[in-house]
Design a protein around this motif. Structure first.
Motif, PDB file in Angstrom:
ATOM      1  N   ALA A  34       0.829  -1.207   0.000  1.00  0.00           N
ATOM      2  CA  ALA A  34       0.000   0.000   0.000  1.00  0.00           C
ATOM      3  C   ALA A  34       0.859   1.251   0.000  1.00  0.00           C
ATOM      4  O   ALA A  34       0.561   2.223  -0.699  1.00  0.00           O
ATOM      5  N   LYS A  35       1.932   1.221   0.761  1.00  0.00           N
ATOM      6  CA  LYS A  35       2.824   2.380   0.821  1.00  0.00           C
ATOM      7  C   LYS A  35       3.486   2.635  -0.539  1.00  0.00           C
ATOM      8  O   LYS A  35       3.569   3.774  -0.991  1.00  0.00           O
ATOM      9  N   VAL A  36       3.922   1.568  -1.194  1.00  0.00           N
ATOM     10  CA  VAL A  36       4.541   1.702  -2.516  1.00  0.00           C
ATOM     11  C   VAL A  36       3.535   2.283  -3.508  1.00  0.00           C
ATOM     12  O   VAL A  36       3.841   3.223  -4.246  1.00  0.00           O
ATOM     13  N   LEU A  37       2.342   1.731  -3.534  1.00  0.00           N
ATOM     14  CA  LEU A  37       1.343   2.162  -4.505  1.00  0.00           C
ATOM     15  C   LEU A  37       0.812   3.564  -4.233  1.00  0.00           C
ATOM     16  O   LEU A  37       0.439   4.284  -5.169  1.00  0.00           O
ATOM     17  N   SER A  38       0.773   3.982  -2.989  1.00  0.00           N
ATOM     18  CA  SER A  38       0.196   5.284  -2.638  1.00  0.00           C
ATOM     19  C   SER A  38       1.153   6.438  -2.864  1.00  0.00           C
ATOM     20  O   SER A  38       0.714   7.584  -2.943  1.00  0.00           O
ATOM     21  N   ARG A  39       2.436   6.128  -2.914  1.00  0.00           N
ATOM     22  CA  ARG A  39       3.462   7.158  -3.102  1.00  0.00           C
ATOM     23  C   ARG A  39       3.331   8.261  -2.052  1.00  0.00           C
ATOM     24  O   ARG A  39       3.345   9.444  -2.351  1.00  0.00           O
ATOM     25  N   ASP A  40       3.187   7.821  -0.801  1.00  0.00           N
ATOM     26  CA  ASP A  40       3.154   8.717   0.361  1.00  0.00           C
ATOM     27  C   ASP A  40       1.930   9.625   0.431  1.00  0.00           C
ATOM     28  O   ASP A  40       1.963  10.647   1.104  1.00  0.00           O
ATOM     29  N   ASP A  41       0.851   9.265  -0.228  1.00  0.00           N
ATOM     30  CA  ASP A  41      -0.415   9.991  -0.115  1.00  0.00           C
ATOM     31  C   ASP A  41      -1.321   9.202   0.832  1.00  0.00           C
ATOM     32  O   ASP A  41      -1.741   8.095   0.501  1.00  0.00           O
ATOM     33  N   PRO A  42      -1.602   9.731   2.026  1.00  0.00           N
ATOM     34  CA  PRO A  42      -2.376   8.983   3.027  1.00  0.00           C
ATOM     35  C   PRO A  42      -3.757   8.525   2.535  1.00  0.00           C
ATOM     36  O   PRO A  42      -4.197   7.428   2.872  1.00  0.00           O
ATOM     37  N   ASP A  43      -4.443   9.358   1.754  1.00  0.00           N
ATOM     38  CA  ASP A  43      -5.757   8.958   1.241  1.00  0.00           C
ATOM     39  C   ASP A  43      -5.633   7.797   0.264  1.00  0.00           C
ATOM     40  O   ASP A  43      -6.424   6.847   0.309  1.00  0.00           O
ATOM     41  N   ARG A  44      -4.646   7.880  -0.616  1.00  0.00           N
ATOM     42  CA  ARG A  44      -4.426   6.783  -1.563  1.00  0.00           C
ATOM     43  C   ARG A  44      -3.987   5.520  -0.831  1.00  0.00           C
ATOM     44  O   ARG A  44      -4.353   4.417  -1.211  1.00  0.00           O
ATOM     45  N   GLU A  45      -3.201   5.685   0.233  1.00  0.00           N
ATOM     46  CA  GLU A  45      -2.758   4.524   0.995  1.00  0.00           C
ATOM     47  C   GLU A  45      -3.956   3.794   1.600  1.00  0.00           C
ATOM     48  O   GLU A  45      -4.024   2.563   1.570  1.00  0.00           O
ATOM     49  N   GLN A  46      -4.908   4.540   2.136  1.00  0.00           N
ATOM     50  CA  GLN A  46      -6.113   3.915   2.696  1.00  0.00           C
ATOM     51  C   GLN A  46      -6.898   3.176   1.618  1.00  0.00           C
ATOM     52  O   GLN A  46      -7.403   2.075   1.849  1.00  0.00           O
ATOM     53  N   ALA A  47      -6.990   3.762   0.426  1.00  0.00           N
ATOM     54  CA  ALA A  47      -7.695   3.108  -0.679  1.00  0.00           C
ATOM     55  C   ALA A  47      -6.983   1.818  -1.080  1.00  0.00           C
ATOM     56  O   ALA A  47      -7.632   0.791  -1.342  1.00  0.00           O
ATOM     57  N   GLU A  48      -5.651   1.853  -1.112  1.00  0.00           N
ATOM     58  CA  GLU A  48      -4.886   0.645  -1.459  1.00  0.00           C
ATOM     59  C   GLU A  48      -5.037  -0.423  -0.381  1.00  0.00           C
ATOM     60  O   GLU A  48      -5.153  -1.609  -0.695  1.00  0.00           O
ATOM     61  N   LEU A  49      -5.039  -0.012   0.879  1.00  0.00           N
ATOM     62  CA  LEU A  49      -5.239  -0.977   1.965  1.00  0.00           C
ATOM     63  C   LEU A  49      -6.602  -1.659   1.837  1.00  0.00           C
ATOM     64  O   LEU A  49      -6.719  -2.867   2.046  1.00  0.00           O
ATOM     65  N   MET A  50      -7.609  -0.897   1.443  1.00  0.00           N
ATOM     66  CA  MET A  50      -8.938  -1.484   1.246  1.00  0.00           C
ATOM     67  C   MET A  50      -8.932  -2.478   0.086  1.00  0.00           C
ATOM     68  O   MET A  50      -9.512  -3.559   0.180  1.00  0.00           O
ATOM     69  N   ARG A  51      -8.239  -2.147  -1.000  1.00  0.00           N
ATOM     70  CA  ARG A  51      -8.130  -3.073  -2.142  1.00  0.00           C
ATOM     71  C   ARG A  51      -7.405  -4.351  -1.735  1.00  0.00           C
ATOM     72  O   ARG A  51      -7.794  -5.452  -2.109  1.00  0.00           O
ATOM     73  N   LEU A  52      -6.344  -4.180  -0.982  1.00  0.00           N
ATOM     74  CA  LEU A  52      -5.589  -5.345  -0.514  1.00  0.00           C
ATOM     75  C   LEU A  52      -6.440  -6.215   0.400  1.00  0.00           C
ATOM     76  O   LEU A  52      -6.408  -7.439   0.310  1.00  0.00           O
ATOM     77  N   ASP A  53      -7.218  -5.594   1.257  1.00  0.00           N
ATOM     78  CA  ASP A  53      -8.110  -6.353   2.137  1.00  0.00           C
ATOM     79  C   ASP A  53      -9.163  -7.114   1.341  1.00  0.00           C
ATOM     80  O   ASP A  53      -9.506  -8.250   1.674  1.00  0.00           O
ATOM     81  N   GLN A  54      -9.672  -6.489   0.278  1.00  0.00           N
ATOM     82  CA  GLN A  54     -10.637  -7.181  -0.590  1.00  0.00           C
ATOM     83  C   GLN A  54     -10.000  -8.403  -1.229  1.00  0.00           C
ATOM     84  O   GLN A  54     -10.619  -9.464  -1.327  1.00  0.00           O
ATOM     85  N   THR A  55      -8.761  -8.261  -1.652  1.00  0.00           N
ATOM     86  CA  THR A  55      -8.041  -9.391  -2.232  1.00  0.00           C
ATOM     87  C   THR A  55      -7.900 -10.516  -1.212  1.00  0.00           C
ATOM     88  O   THR A  55      -8.182 -11.674  -1.520  1.00  0.00           O
ATOM     89  N   ALA A  56      -7.469 -10.183  -0.015  1.00  0.00           N
ATOM     90  CA  ALA A  56      -7.288 -11.205   1.024  1.00  0.00           C
ATOM     91  C   ALA A  56      -8.603 -11.899   1.342  1.00  0.00           C
ATOM     92  O   ALA A  56      -8.642 -13.124   1.502  1.00  0.00           O
ATOM     93  N   THR A  57      -9.683 -11.145   1.415  1.00  0.00           N
ATOM     94  CA  THR A  57     -10.996 -11.723   1.699  1.00  0.00           C
ATOM     95  C   THR A  57     -11.411 -12.672   0.582  1.00  0.00           C
ATOM     96  O   THR A  57     -11.891 -13.778   0.840  1.00  0.00           O
ATOM     97  N   GLU A  58     -11.218 -12.245  -0.659  1.00  0.00           N
ATOM     98  CA  GLU A  58     -11.581 -13.090  -1.796  1.00  0.00           C
ATOM     99  C   GLU A  58     -10.754 -14.377  -1.814  1.00  0.00           C
ATOM    100  O   GLU A  58     -11.287 -15.463  -2.035  1.00  0.00           O
ATOM    101  N   LEU A  59      -9.467 -14.264  -1.550  1.00  0.00           N
ATOM    102  CA  LEU A  59      -8.605 -15.447  -1.561  1.00  0.00           C
ATOM    103  C   LEU A  59      -8.918 -16.394  -0.401  1.00  0.00           C
ATOM    104  O   LEU A  59      -8.777 -17.603  -0.540  1.00  0.00           O
TER     105      LEU A  59
END
Length: 143
Positions: A34-59
């Protein structure tokens, strides 16, 4: 268009996300990705964390017959996200992000091959759950 080694780094990142989901390393890999993808933007980091959580839930909810297909789709999706990021960066930043993705991939690989997880000891026996495990138990003095 990415050069081959950067495409390989992006693919390693995509594979790392899928490999780490559901393991002891998930929280660390999740946060780093999430940190890599957000490029130090806290709002984008939260969005990436949510996407990652969706992936984990699906898997985590895969039926045995669909596991390979869904895992492949998730790997491709995360690979594409990492590729787009790498394409958008300047050379110096691209190399820094590529190193970070390689580190994340190494961490996920170690989680899938090394370490002990899910170990239960009951008296003089042990039961271990997971893939690619090796367990050597020694009770009492060595002969």
């Amino acid at each position: 268009m990415l050069v081959e080694w950067l495409a390989a780094v992006a693919a390693a990142g995509g594979t790392a996300v899928v490999q780490a989901a559901g393991t002891d390393m998930w929280m660390s890999v999740r946060q780093r990705a999430a940190k890599v993808l957000s490029r130090d933007d806290p709002d984008r980091e939260q969005a990436e964390l949510m996407r990652l959580d969706q992936t984990a839930t699906e898997l985590a909810s895969l039926a045995p017959g669909e596991a390979a297909l869904i895992r492949a789709r998730q790997e491709a999706s995360w690979t594409a996200r990492f590729e787009m990021l790498l394409e958008s960066l300047g050379e110096a930043e691209r190399e820094r992000v590529a190193r970070e993705l390689n580190d994340i991939a190494d961490q996920a690989r170690q989680a899938s091959v090394g370490g002990v997880s899910g170990n239960i000891f009951q008296g003089p026996a042990a039961f271990q759950v997971g893939d690619h495990n090796r367990q050597d138990n020694h009770f009492g003095p060595r002969a």
